[in-house]
Design a protein around this motif. Structure first.
Motif, PDB file in Angstrom:
ATOM      1  N   TYR A   1      -1.361  -3.426   8.949  1.00 29.68           N
ATOM      2  CA  TYR A   1      -0.279  -3.050   8.054  1.00 29.68           C
ATOM      3  C   TYR A   1       1.027  -2.962   8.835  1.00 29.68           C
ATOM      4  O   TYR A   1       1.030  -2.570   9.992  1.00 29.68           O
ATOM      5  CB  TYR A   1      -0.500  -1.659   7.482  1.00 29.68           C
TER       6      TYR A   1
ATOM      7  N   ALA B   1      -6.658  -1.665  -5.469  1.00 26.27           N
ATOM      8  CA  ALA B   1      -7.501  -0.543  -5.049  1.00 26.27           C
ATOM      9  C   ALA B   1      -6.780   0.763  -5.314  1.00 26.27           C
ATOM     10  O   ALA B   1      -5.548   0.833  -5.269  1.00 26.27           O
ATOM     11  CB  ALA B   1      -7.846  -0.662  -3.568  1.00 26.27           C
TER      12      ALA B   1
ATOM     13  N   GLN C   1      -3.086   0.386  -3.884  1.00 25.90           N
ATOM     14  CA  GLN C   1      -2.712  -0.906  -3.327  1.00 25.90           C
ATOM     15  C   GLN C   1      -2.416  -1.899  -4.451  1.00 25.90           C
ATOM     16  O   GLN C   1      -3.130  -1.932  -5.459  1.00 25.90           O
ATOM     17  CB  GLN C   1      -3.817  -1.489  -2.459  1.00 25.90           C
TER      18      GLN C   1
ATOM     19  N   PHE D   1      -4.694   7.457   1.451  1.00 22.53           N
ATOM     20  CA  PHE D   1      -4.417   6.247   0.705  1.00 22.53           C
ATOM     21  C   PHE D   1      -4.254   6.566  -0.777  1.00 22.53           C
ATOM     22  O   PHE D   1      -5.079   7.283  -1.368  1.00 22.53           O
ATOM     23  CB  PHE D   1      -5.553   5.251   0.908  1.00 22.53           C
TER      24      PHE D   1
ATOM     25  N   PHE E   1       4.297  -0.760   8.423  1.00 26.29           N
ATOM     26  CA  PHE E   1       4.736   0.412   7.664  1.00 26.29           C
ATOM     27  C   PHE E   1       6.249   0.481   7.568  1.00 26.29           C
ATOM     28  O   PHE E   1       6.967   0.095   8.495  1.00 26.29           O
ATOM     29  CB  PHE E   1       4.241   1.693   8.338  1.00 26.29           C
TER      30      PHE E   1
ATOM     31  N   TYR F   1       0.787   5.374   0.859  1.00 27.68           N
ATOM     32  CA  TYR F   1       0.060   6.443   1.511  1.00 27.68           C
ATOM     33  C   TYR F   1       0.873   7.728   1.410  1.00 27.68           C
ATOM     34  O   TYR F   1       2.105   7.705   1.426  1.00 27.68           O
ATOM     35  CB  TYR F   1      -0.172   6.134   2.993  1.00 27.68           C
TER      36      TYR F   1
ATOM     37  N   PHE G   1       4.529   6.940   2.604  1.00 25.15           N
ATOM     38  CA  PHE G   1       4.696   5.672   3.301  1.00 25.15           C
ATOM     39  C   PHE G   1       4.308   4.509   2.403  1.00 25.15           C
ATOM     40  O   PHE G   1       3.351   4.572   1.645  1.00 25.15           O
ATOM     41  CB  PHE G   1       3.806   5.607   4.544  1.00 25.15           C
TER      42      PHE G   1
ATOM     43  N   TYR H   1       0.856  -1.188   0.000  1.00 24.54           N
ATOM     44  CA  TYR H   1       0.000   0.000   0.000  1.00 24.54           C
ATOM     45  C   TYR H   1       0.891   1.236   0.000  1.00 24.54           C
ATOM     46  O   TYR H   1       1.922   1.264   0.672  1.00 24.54           O
ATOM     47  CB  TYR H   1      -0.871   0.050   1.261  1.00 24.54           C
TER      48      TYR H   1
END
Lengths: 116, 114
Positions: free
Chosen positions: A105, A56, A48, A45, A107, A35, A90, A33
């Motif tokens: 998640y 997504a 993904q 967001f 990170f 961010y 991120f 993902y």
């Protein structure tokens, strides 16, 4: 060390330029993902990927693109950079497709992008 | 769609005070998961806790405790006897089985003064 590796840690570039941010997920994690965290903003967001495929999309600008490679590392490409793109980016990974597993998640430490 | 609300944008306390950070999660999912993450001044995001919607038991871990009430969609986080090292931004996040990603609240900046 969370196991999610992001490079570079810091990046300073000029407006109009293009940069690539790299992320290696935690071993065994299939989802990645991206961010964006702008100054005093929450986590927005972007996109993904799961096992190489886009799953997504969030508030990702058309100037931004991403991909996940066969070895599962991911790259976020930011082009025609503007001052407002300055942010902390991120990458996170999760073992499942939903990210709602036992630890959510994981990170990375982020890439701080400064556009001047 | 899901929504995570952290109404407190900033809280300031003096060391050793107790402090509660509020989080409200709105969703139509019957099964969902809630998380808290901590972002210290160094910038990294640290996982603190995960809770599923079927488990309303309070949880305590050292000075940290969490209270989940499904009836009010709240998942509050309490730090007992706060310390300067607790100063950070705390994010609440939620997600359901049908979703592909977690939705994060806007964060609460906690400042613990000596």
């Amino acid at each position: 060390d969370s196991g999610v590796t992001q490079t570079p840690k810091h990046l300073i570039t000029a407006t109009g330029q293009r940069v690539t941010l790299r992320c290696s997920p935690r071993s065994g994690d299939l989802s990645v993902y991206w961010y964006q965290q702008s100054l005093d903003q929450g986590l927005q967001f972007l996109i993904q990927y799961y096992n190489g495929e886009e799953r997504a999309k969030g508030n990702i600008l058309e100037r931004f693109s991403a991909q996940q490679f066969p070895d599962l590392h991911s790259e976020l490409n930011l082009s025609s950079l503007e001052l407002g793109d300055s942010a902390l980016y991120f990458c996170a990974s999760s073992v499942d497709v939903t990210g709602t597993g036992a630890f959510g998640y994981t990170f990375g430490s982020g890439t701080r992008l400064t556009v001047v | 769609a899901q929504k995570v609300t952290q109404a407190q944008t900033e809280i300031s306390v003096v060391e050793k005070e107790d402090v509660t950070l509020d989080c409200v999660y709105e969703t139509r999912d019957t099964t969902y998961y809630l998380f808290w993450y901590k972002q210290p001044p160094s910038g990294e995001l640290v996982f603190l806790i995960r809770r599923n919607s079927f488990d309303e038991q309070n949880e305590i871990s050292g000075r940290y405790s969490w209270n989940f009430q499904k009836s009010t969609s709240s998942f509050n986080f309490t730090i007992t006897a706060s310390q300067v090292v607790d100063s950070a931004v705390y994010f609440c996040a939620g997600g359901g089985n049908a979703g592909n990603m977690l939705t994060f609240g806007g964060g609460t900046r906690l400042m613990v003064k000596p």
